[in-house]
Write a protein that holds these residues in place. Structure first.
Motif, PDB file in Angstrom:
ATOM      1  N   GLN A 228       0.702  -1.157   0.233  1.00 19.23           N
ATOM      2  CA  GLN A 228       0.261   0.748   0.382  1.00 19.23           C
ATOM      3  C   GLN A 228       0.664   0.944   0.030  1.00 19.23           C
ATOM      4  OE1 GLN A 228      -2.374  -1.183   3.392  1.00 19.23           O
ATOM      5  NE2 GLN A 228      -3.957  -2.246   2.487  1.00 19.23           N
ATOM      6  N   THR A 229       1.858   1.309   1.000  1.00 20.70           N
ATOM      7  CA  THR A 229       2.783   1.842   0.563  1.00 20.70           C
ATOM      8  C   THR A 229       3.178   2.721  -0.312  1.00 20.70           C
ATOM      9  OG1 THR A 229       4.724   1.386   1.927  1.00 20.70           O
ATOM     10  CG2 THR A 229       3.087   2.027   3.196  1.00 20.70           C
ATOM     11  N   LEU A 230       3.779   1.503  -1.592  1.00 20.30           N
ATOM     12  CA  LEU A 230       4.341   0.988  -2.874  1.00 20.30           C
ATOM     13  C   LEU A 230       3.039   2.237  -3.755  1.00 20.30           C
ATOM     14  CD1 LEU A 230       6.143  -1.727  -2.780  1.00 20.30           C
ATOM     15  CD2 LEU A 230       7.065   0.899  -2.869  1.00 20.30           C
ATOM     16  N   GLN A 231       2.008   1.890  -3.430  1.00 16.13           N
ATOM     17  CA  GLN A 231       1.266   3.009  -4.092  1.00 16.13           C
ATOM     18  C   GLN A 231       0.625   4.184  -3.573  1.00 16.13           C
ATOM     19  OE1 GLN A 231      -2.887   0.467  -4.335  1.00 16.13           O
ATOM     20  NE2 GLN A 231      -1.916  -1.459  -3.961  1.00 16.13           N
ATOM     21  N   LEU A 232       1.045   4.186  -3.018  1.00 19.80           N
ATOM     22  CA  LEU A 232       1.828   6.049  -2.625  1.00 19.80           C
ATOM     23  C   LEU A 232       1.279   6.718  -3.071  1.00 19.80           C
ATOM     24  CD1 LEU A 232      -1.036   7.201   0.152  1.00 19.80           C
ATOM     25  CD2 LEU A 232       1.123   6.777   0.930  1.00 19.80           C
ATOM     26  N   ARG A 233       3.226   5.788  -3.996  1.00 22.79           N
ATOM     27  CA  ARG A 233       3.977   6.867  -3.808  1.00 22.79           C
ATOM     28  C   ARG A 233       3.574   7.469  -5.314  1.00 22.79           C
ATOM     29  NH1 ARG A 233       8.960   4.988  -4.727  1.00 22.79           N
ATOM     30  NH2 ARG A 233      10.683   6.405  -3.953  1.00 22.79           N
ATOM     31  N   ASP A 234       2.420   6.943  -5.992  1.00 27.81           N
ATOM     32  CA  ASP A 234       1.396   7.234  -7.840  1.00 27.81           C
ATOM     33  C   ASP A 234       0.756   8.429  -7.626  1.00 27.81           C
ATOM     34  OD1 ASP A 234       4.033   5.703  -8.873  1.00 27.81           O
ATOM     35  OD2 ASP A 234       3.427   3.958  -9.007  1.00 27.81           O
ATOM     36  N   ILE A 235       0.411   8.238  -6.406  1.00 29.15           N
ATOM     37  CA  ILE A 235      -1.182   9.209  -6.217  1.00 29.15           C
ATOM     38  C   ILE A 235      -0.653  10.261  -5.893  1.00 29.15           C
ATOM     39  CG2 ILE A 235      -2.673  10.008  -4.589  1.00 29.15           C
ATOM     40  CD1 ILE A 235      -3.041   6.708  -4.142  1.00 29.15           C
ATOM     41  N   ASN A 236      -0.920  11.749  -6.519  1.00 27.32           N
ATOM     42  CA  ASN A 236      -0.629  13.150  -6.819  1.00 27.32           C
ATOM     43  C   ASN A 236      -1.665  14.076  -6.014  1.00 27.32           C
ATOM     44  OD1 ASN A 236       1.970  13.321  -7.827  1.00 27.32           O
ATOM     45  ND2 ASN A 236       1.696  12.477  -9.634  1.00 27.32           N
ATOM     46  N   ASP A 237      -3.156  13.093  -6.229  1.00 28.76           N
ATOM     47  CA  ASP A 237      -4.353  14.130  -5.349  1.00 28.76           C
ATOM     48  C   ASP A 237      -4.697  14.120  -3.976  1.00 28.76           C
ATOM     49  OD1 ASP A 237      -6.792  15.076  -6.324  1.00 28.76           O
ATOM     50  OD2 ASP A 237      -7.810  13.326  -5.352  1.00 28.76           O
TER      51      ASP A 237
END
Length: 308
Positions: A228-237
């Motif tokens: 989940q923290t890895l996915q967080l890196r691609d979120i900009n909103d």
């Protein structure tokens, strides 16, 4: 007492104090703040103030009666953009930015303290744009999750250490650094799954099978947390970021709950009696020390991110 100060800035060769939006050139002296630990209150701490007005120890302390943060070397209350820095905000920053115990003196990056207080502190919530907050929160989660992985890999007898906190501070490739830890978590899941099958075949008591199952699930949840923290890196909103953080919080909450159950069981008389005659449980017995660190680190995540 804390080594580091959100009002301490370094610009090239210059070292400055920007407390209360003023700019004062200072002479910084590295002092371990633990030497001031015998002072019990703000009045007593005045004895440590420097005689020179531009001497800076880059160390601060929280005065709990008024919930303010003070400079040890000059005695000033810390102020940023016309507002006092609350002691609560500083302690939140320490919990989130450090994997050390909350009672320990933390050596924290001054710039990190400043950004954290502005990003997540209630007092300064309106001073940063959502884009700035998004970037800073992602940075915090990145660094803190890596520090957790390092700490846990050092304490877990089933793992090989993946690195050091010093390497994280120096800057590392997030996934490259974490890959070894994720592989070891997968290995743990397999190990506990196979051990569970053996105990089922041996018709072991149901409670020990459940305990081993919890240990497998803990490794699975920790793997999920890092995914989940890895996915967080691609979120900009920013709004999407907050939603994703809710999933991370839910996972952290599950980790805490199952960790507590494991810790309680391996300290029980029935487990101690069984483990004394069963070498297969020695690795599980070793988890007792790590469980306290898991509780501390994931407890910090819950406490801080629930404020967002």
């Amino acid at each position: 007492m804390v080594r580091g100060c959100p009002c301490y800035k370094v610009f090239g060769d210059e070292k400055l104090c920007v407390n209360d939006d003023s700019v004062l050139e200072i002479e910084a002296i590295e002092i371990d703040p633990s030497i001031f630990g015998f002072h019990l209150d703000k009045e007593s701490m005045k004895e440590e103030q420097a005689t020179d007005g531009n001497i800076c120890y880059a160390s601060i302390f929280v005065n709990y009666p008024d919930n303010k943060v003070y400079c040890i070397s000059q005695g000033w209350a810390l102020r940023i953009h016309g507002k006092d820095v609350p002691g609560d905000d500083l302690e939140d920053a320490l919990q989130f930015l450090s994997t050390k115990e909350a009672t320990a003196n933390a050596e924290i990056c001054s710039e990190c303290l400043y950004k954290f207080i502005l990003t997540l502190g209630d007092t300064f919530a309106d001073l940063m744009s959502k884009k700035e907050k998004t970037d800073e929160i992602k940075l915090y989660v990145d660094k803190f999750s890596l520090k957790i992985a390092v700490k846990h890999s050092q304490m877990d007898t089933m793992m090989q250490p993946i690195g050091t906190e010093e390497e994280i501070e120096a800057g590392v490739d997030y996934f490259g650094f974490l890959r070894s830890y994720l592989v070891q978590l997968l290995d743990q899941q397999h190990y506990w799954s196979e051990l569970s099958k053996k105990y089922i075949e041996e018709r072991a008591p149901k409670w020990i099978i459940n305990l081993i199952g919890m240990r497998e699930r803990l490794a699975r949840l920790e793997f999920q947390f890092y995914s989940q923290t890895l996915q967080l890196r691609d979120i900009n909103d920013f709004n999407l970021l907050i939603k994703m953080l809710q999933y991370i919080l839910r996972t952290s909450d599950e980790i805490l709950a199952i960790n507590e159950s494991i810790h309680k069981e391996i300290r029980s008389d029935r487990y101690i009696e069984l483990a004394a005659n069963d070498e297969k449980l020695s690795i599980l017995s070793d988890y007792a020390e790590k469980s306290r660190t898991v509780e501390h680190n994931f407890g910090n995540i819950l406490q801080i991110l629930t404020k967002l």
